[in-house]
Design a protein around this motif. Structure first.
Motif, PDB file in Angstrom:
ATOM      1  N   GLY A 109       0.891  -1.356   0.189  1.00 37.25           N
ATOM      2  CA  GLY A 109      -0.110   0.652   0.014  1.00 37.25           C
ATOM      3  C   GLY A 109       0.946   1.475  -0.055  1.00 37.25           C
ATOM      4  N   LYS A 110       0.687   2.064   0.952  1.00 35.10           N
ATOM      5  CA  LYS A 110       0.620   3.525   0.475  1.00 35.10           C
ATOM      6  C   LYS A 110       2.268   3.307   1.414  1.00 35.10           C
ATOM      7  N   LYS A 111       2.396   2.339   2.470  1.00 29.24           N
ATOM      8  CA  LYS A 111       4.110   2.539   3.423  1.00 29.24           C
ATOM      9  C   LYS A 111       5.246   1.737   1.653  1.00 29.24           C
ATOM     10  N   GLN A 112       4.303   1.333   1.000  1.00 30.96           N
ATOM     11  CA  GLN A 112       5.441   0.639  -0.194  1.00 30.96           C
ATOM     12  C   GLN A 112       5.833   1.773  -0.820  1.00 30.96           C
ATOM     13  N   GLU A 113       4.632   2.723  -1.069  1.00 32.17           N
ATOM     14  CA  GLU A 113       5.452   3.901  -2.292  1.00 32.17           C
ATOM     15  C   GLU A 113       5.913   4.930  -1.283  1.00 32.17           C
ATOM     16  N   SER A 114       6.195   4.869  -0.536  1.00 32.79           N
ATOM     17  CA  SER A 114       6.586   6.184   0.681  1.00 32.79           C
ATOM     18  C   SER A 114       8.129   5.464   0.879  1.00 32.79           C
ATOM     19  N   VAL A 115       8.090   4.198   0.636  1.00 26.97           N
ATOM     20  CA  VAL A 115      10.129   3.636   0.875  1.00 26.97           C
ATOM     21  C   VAL A 115      10.319   3.045  -0.004  1.00 26.97           C
ATOM     22  N   LEU A 116       9.394   2.925  -1.738  1.00 25.74           N
ATOM     23  CA  LEU A 116      10.158   3.617  -2.856  1.00 25.74           C
ATOM     24  C   LEU A 116      10.877   4.750  -2.949  1.00 25.74           C
ATOM     25  N   ALA A 117       9.839   5.750  -2.933  1.00 21.73           N
ATOM     26  CA  ALA A 117      10.642   7.190  -2.783  1.00 21.73           C
ATOM     27  C   ALA A 117      11.465   7.815  -1.952  1.00 21.73           C
ATOM     28  N   VAL A 118      11.555   7.150  -1.110  1.00 24.92           N
ATOM     29  CA  VAL A 118      13.047   7.463  -0.441  1.00 24.92           C
ATOM     30  C   VAL A 118      13.661   6.909  -0.794  1.00 24.92           C
ATOM     31  N   VAL A 119      13.655   5.179  -0.995  1.00 28.38           N
ATOM     32  CA  VAL A 119      15.224   4.847  -1.705  1.00 28.38           C
ATOM     33  C   VAL A 119      15.149   5.255  -2.559  1.00 28.38           C
ATOM     34  N   GLN A 120      14.286   5.509  -3.432  1.00 27.11           N
ATOM     35  CA  GLN A 120      14.048   6.502  -5.168  1.00 27.11           C
ATOM     36  C   GLN A 120      15.112   7.602  -4.701  1.00 27.11           C
TER      37      GLN A 120
ATOM     38  N   LEU B 120      15.326  15.219  -5.528  1.00 21.83           N
ATOM     39  CA  LEU B 120      14.209  16.528  -5.256  1.00 21.83           C
ATOM     40  C   LEU B 120      12.825  15.893  -5.653  1.00 21.83           C
ATOM     41  N   GLY B 121      12.757  15.165  -7.104  1.00 22.67           N
ATOM     42  CA  GLY B 121      11.708  14.285  -7.680  1.00 22.67           C
ATOM     43  C   GLY B 121      11.053  13.605  -6.530  1.00 22.67           C
ATOM     44  N   PRO B 122      11.445  12.666  -5.781  1.00 18.06           N
ATOM     45  CA  PRO B 122      10.629  11.976  -5.134  1.00 18.06           C
ATOM     46  C   PRO B 122      10.239  12.812  -3.606  1.00 18.06           C
ATOM     47  N   PHE B 123      10.802  13.410  -3.773  1.00 12.96           N
ATOM     48  CA  PHE B 123      10.101  14.650  -2.423  1.00 12.96           C
ATOM     49  C   PHE B 123       9.309  15.125  -2.726  1.00 12.96           C
ATOM     50  N   ILE B 124       9.577  15.758  -4.242  1.00 17.62           N
ATOM     51  CA  ILE B 124       8.470  16.515  -4.753  1.00 17.62           C
ATOM     52  C   ILE B 124       6.580  15.453  -4.564  1.00 17.62           C
ATOM     53  N   TYR B 125       6.753  14.509  -5.425  1.00 16.26           N
ATOM     54  CA  TYR B 125       5.468  14.017  -5.763  1.00 16.26           C
ATOM     55  C   TYR B 125       5.269  12.611  -3.867  1.00 16.26           C
ATOM     56  N   LEU B 126       6.270  13.044  -3.588  1.00 14.17           N
ATOM     57  CA  LEU B 126       5.285  12.518  -1.676  1.00 14.17           C
ATOM     58  C   LEU B 126       4.121  13.913  -1.177  1.00 14.17           C
ATOM     59  N   TRP B 127       4.211  14.799  -1.357  1.00 14.22           N
ATOM     60  CA  TRP B 127       4.057  16.141  -1.365  1.00 14.22           C
ATOM     61  C   TRP B 127       3.049  16.657  -2.037  1.00 14.22           C
ATOM     62  N   LEU B 128       3.102  16.576  -3.356  1.00 17.57           N
ATOM     63  CA  LEU B 128       1.705  16.593  -4.948  1.00 17.57           C
ATOM     64  C   LEU B 128       1.004  15.512  -4.346  1.00 17.57           C
ATOM     65  N   PHE B 129       1.332  14.312  -4.055  1.00 16.29           N
ATOM     66  CA  PHE B 129       0.184  12.909  -3.279  1.00 16.29           C
ATOM     67  C   PHE B 129      -0.291  13.470  -2.496  1.00 16.29           C
TER      68      PHE B 129
ATOM     69  N   ILE C 110       8.098   6.993  -9.415  1.00 15.49           N
ATOM     70  CA  ILE C 110       7.262   6.695  -8.163  1.00 15.49           C
ATOM     71  C   ILE C 110       6.366   6.236  -8.428  1.00 15.49           C
ATOM     72  N   PRO C 111       4.851   6.974  -8.569  1.00 15.51           N
ATOM     73  CA  PRO C 111       3.844   6.316  -9.137  1.00 15.51           C
ATOM     74  C   PRO C 111       3.687   5.123 -10.568  1.00 15.51           C
ATOM     75  N   GLY C 112       4.560   5.643 -11.294  1.00 20.47           N
ATOM     76  CA  GLY C 112       5.077   4.026 -12.020  1.00 20.47           C
ATOM     77  C   GLY C 112       5.247   3.489 -11.508  1.00 20.47           C
ATOM     78  N   THR C 113       6.411   2.786 -10.520  1.00 21.71           N
ATOM     79  CA  THR C 113       6.330   1.544 -10.408  1.00 21.71           C
ATOM     80  C   THR C 113       5.272   1.231  -9.487  1.00 21.71           C
ATOM     81  N   PHE C 114       5.204   2.190  -8.975  1.00 27.12           N
ATOM     82  CA  PHE C 114       4.057   1.188  -7.960  1.00 27.12           C
ATOM     83  C   PHE C 114       2.734   0.812  -8.519  1.00 27.12           C
ATOM     84  N   LEU C 115       2.251   1.218  -9.568  1.00 24.55           N
ATOM     85  CA  LEU C 115       1.226   0.740 -10.742  1.00 24.55           C
ATOM     86  C   LEU C 115       1.416  -0.123 -11.100  1.00 24.55           C
ATOM     87  N   THR C 116       3.083  -0.156 -11.907  1.00 22.26           N
ATOM     88  CA  THR C 116       2.885  -0.966 -12.684  1.00 22.26           C
ATOM     89  C   THR C 116       3.055  -2.331 -12.197  1.00 22.26           C
ATOM     90  N   LEU C 117       3.668  -2.569 -10.879  1.00 27.68           N
ATOM     91  CA  LEU C 117       3.878  -3.885  -9.817  1.00 27.68           C
ATOM     92  C   LEU C 117       1.917  -3.822  -9.397  1.00 27.68           C
TER      93      LEU C 117
END
Length: 406
Positions: free
Chosen positions: A141-152, A273-282, A332-339
């Motif tokens: 879920g969202k935890k997976q997406e958050s970890v993907l963002a941090v790792v990215q 900065l991209g992943p952090f911007i994504y988390l804010w935009l989300f 981030i959303p691309g990887t999450f949605l694909t998987l």
């Protein structure tokens, strides 16, 4: 023999030595193997061609073949990690990476270096494949997406730091010293792998051949493959920049290796900065809206590079920056949605996601080789990729080909 999945113990009982934070750091290190293995020696690439008395195109094979075999290796390691587990595959790959990095450091000519780079790529491909599979195993879920963002974001620190470190190492060591550094990084990662506890929730009990056939099963999933193509295309532009960056700045704009590394780091800062911007935009927009916005900005960035990118290194860097930011944002959303389209065979799904990204990235490296010192071609690639991805995404949404979680 009937192929079944053998259940493992609950995830919460694992990672006795690494812990949750240690696991995230370990995953980030593994995921950074591709940029570390390329960007650290980017500043030395033009000088390396002079050292071996070969053309820049031949020296660039150490990059192109690395990404080709890195992509091919993931096709093998992903399914095997579903069968044998993440840990044994990871240890095997890291040992191969260490040995081949050592071979690169002692290479006597460009051909030896190219061969060892191929084996280095094969070993490194297992690291990044297992890393993404561990995220999928351990979080949801969202935890997976958050970890993907941090790792990215941590992954993109490598392209920012590696060229700077590589450039400032060159006055004190040669390109060989850079490969000794990669050998050390491999050894540190191996220590982490030995502390890592198995994360796979269930193993595939079929034969090795049946495991490999899972790639075809996953690829036949229409919702998975449609998103796979769209978001894999986005890697064309950043990897084309990686391949041409040292030539654009050092030979096109005439800056030094050290100054090049700083301009490269500026572009990499956008990727961080991209992943952090994504988390804010989300917090304020849906995934679909962010994805559309990202592709539009990529197109605009490409137009800016085409129009003013040749005015100087600083202008070029800032013109390209918006596209770099949104490329990492949409990842981030691309990887999450694909998987999310594939509930089983995680190793195979991850292998396809990562390998297709690098395959398209390698195509970008090939295309940019037609003009290694110019900026117009790079801008054009951003425009074309942004437009094709935008149209593809809107078609998938309209036809409801995939299950899109907003």
């Amino acid at each position: 023999m009937t192929a079944i999945y053998q259940e493992s113990k609950p995830i919460s009982s694992r990672q006795k030595y690494l812990g949750d934070k240690g696991l995230i750091v370990f995953i980030a290190l593994l995921s950074a193997f591709a940029p570390i293995s390329t960007d650290l020696y980017l500043p030395a690439l033009p000088g390396m061609s002079d050292y071996f008395h070969v053309t820049g195109d031949l020296a660039n094979l150490t990059l192109i073949l690395f990404f080709i075999f890195f992509s091919l290796g993931m096709f093998v390691w992903g399914p095997l990690s579903d069968k044998y587990g993440r840990r044994p595959i990871l240890i095997t790959c890291l040992v191969l990476y260490i040995i081949s990095s050592f071979g690169c450091a002692i290479s006597l000519n460009i051909w030896y270096l190219i061969v060892f780079r191929v084996f280095q790529a094969i070993g490194g491909s297992g690291a990044i494949t297992v890393a993404t599979a561990i995220v999928r195993d351990s979080y949801s879920g969202k935890k997976q997406e958050s970890v993907l963002a941090v790792v990215q974001s941590m992954i993109f620190i490598a392209p920012a730091v590696a060229p700077v470190l590589g450039a400032f190492m060159l006055p004190y060591t040669s390109w060989r010293g850079i490969f000794w550094t990669l050998t050390l990084i491999g050894l540190i990662s191996l220590c982490g792998a030995l502390l890592f506890s198995e994360s796979i929730p269930s193993r595939f009990n079929g034969t090795v051949m049946q495991s490999m056939k899972k790639l075809g099963v996953v690829l036949s999933n229409r919702s998975f493959s449609s998103l796979l193509i769209i978001f894999s295309l986005t890697t064309i532009t950043p990897l084309s920049f990686v391949a041409a960056s040292s030539f654009i700045f050092e030979r096109g704009f005439g800056v030094s290796e050290q100054v090049f590394s700083l301009f490269f780091a500026l572009n990499a800062l956008g990727l961080i900065l991209g992943p952090f911007i994504y988390l804010w935009l989300f917090r304020h927009f849906t995934r679909s809206q962010i994805i559309v916005f990202s592709f539009i900005i990529t197109i605009i960035g490409g137009v800016l590079v085409c129009i003013i990118g040749n005015l100087g290194p600083l202008v070029f860097s800032f013109a390209l920056l918006p596209a770099s930011v949104m490329t990492s944002c949409v990842k981030i959303p691309g990887t999450f949605l694909t998987l999310e389209q594939q509930k089983k065979d995680t190793g195979s799904a991850v292998a396809l996601v990562n390998s297709f990204s690098l395959i398209f990235g390698t195509i970008g490296m090939f295309l940019i080789s037609f003009d290694m010192t110019g900026t117009f071609l790079l801008g054009t690639l951003n425009i074309v990729v942004g437009f094709v991805c935008l149209v593809g995404w809107l078609i998938v949404k309209k036809l409801k080909v995939a299950d899109i979680q907003e």
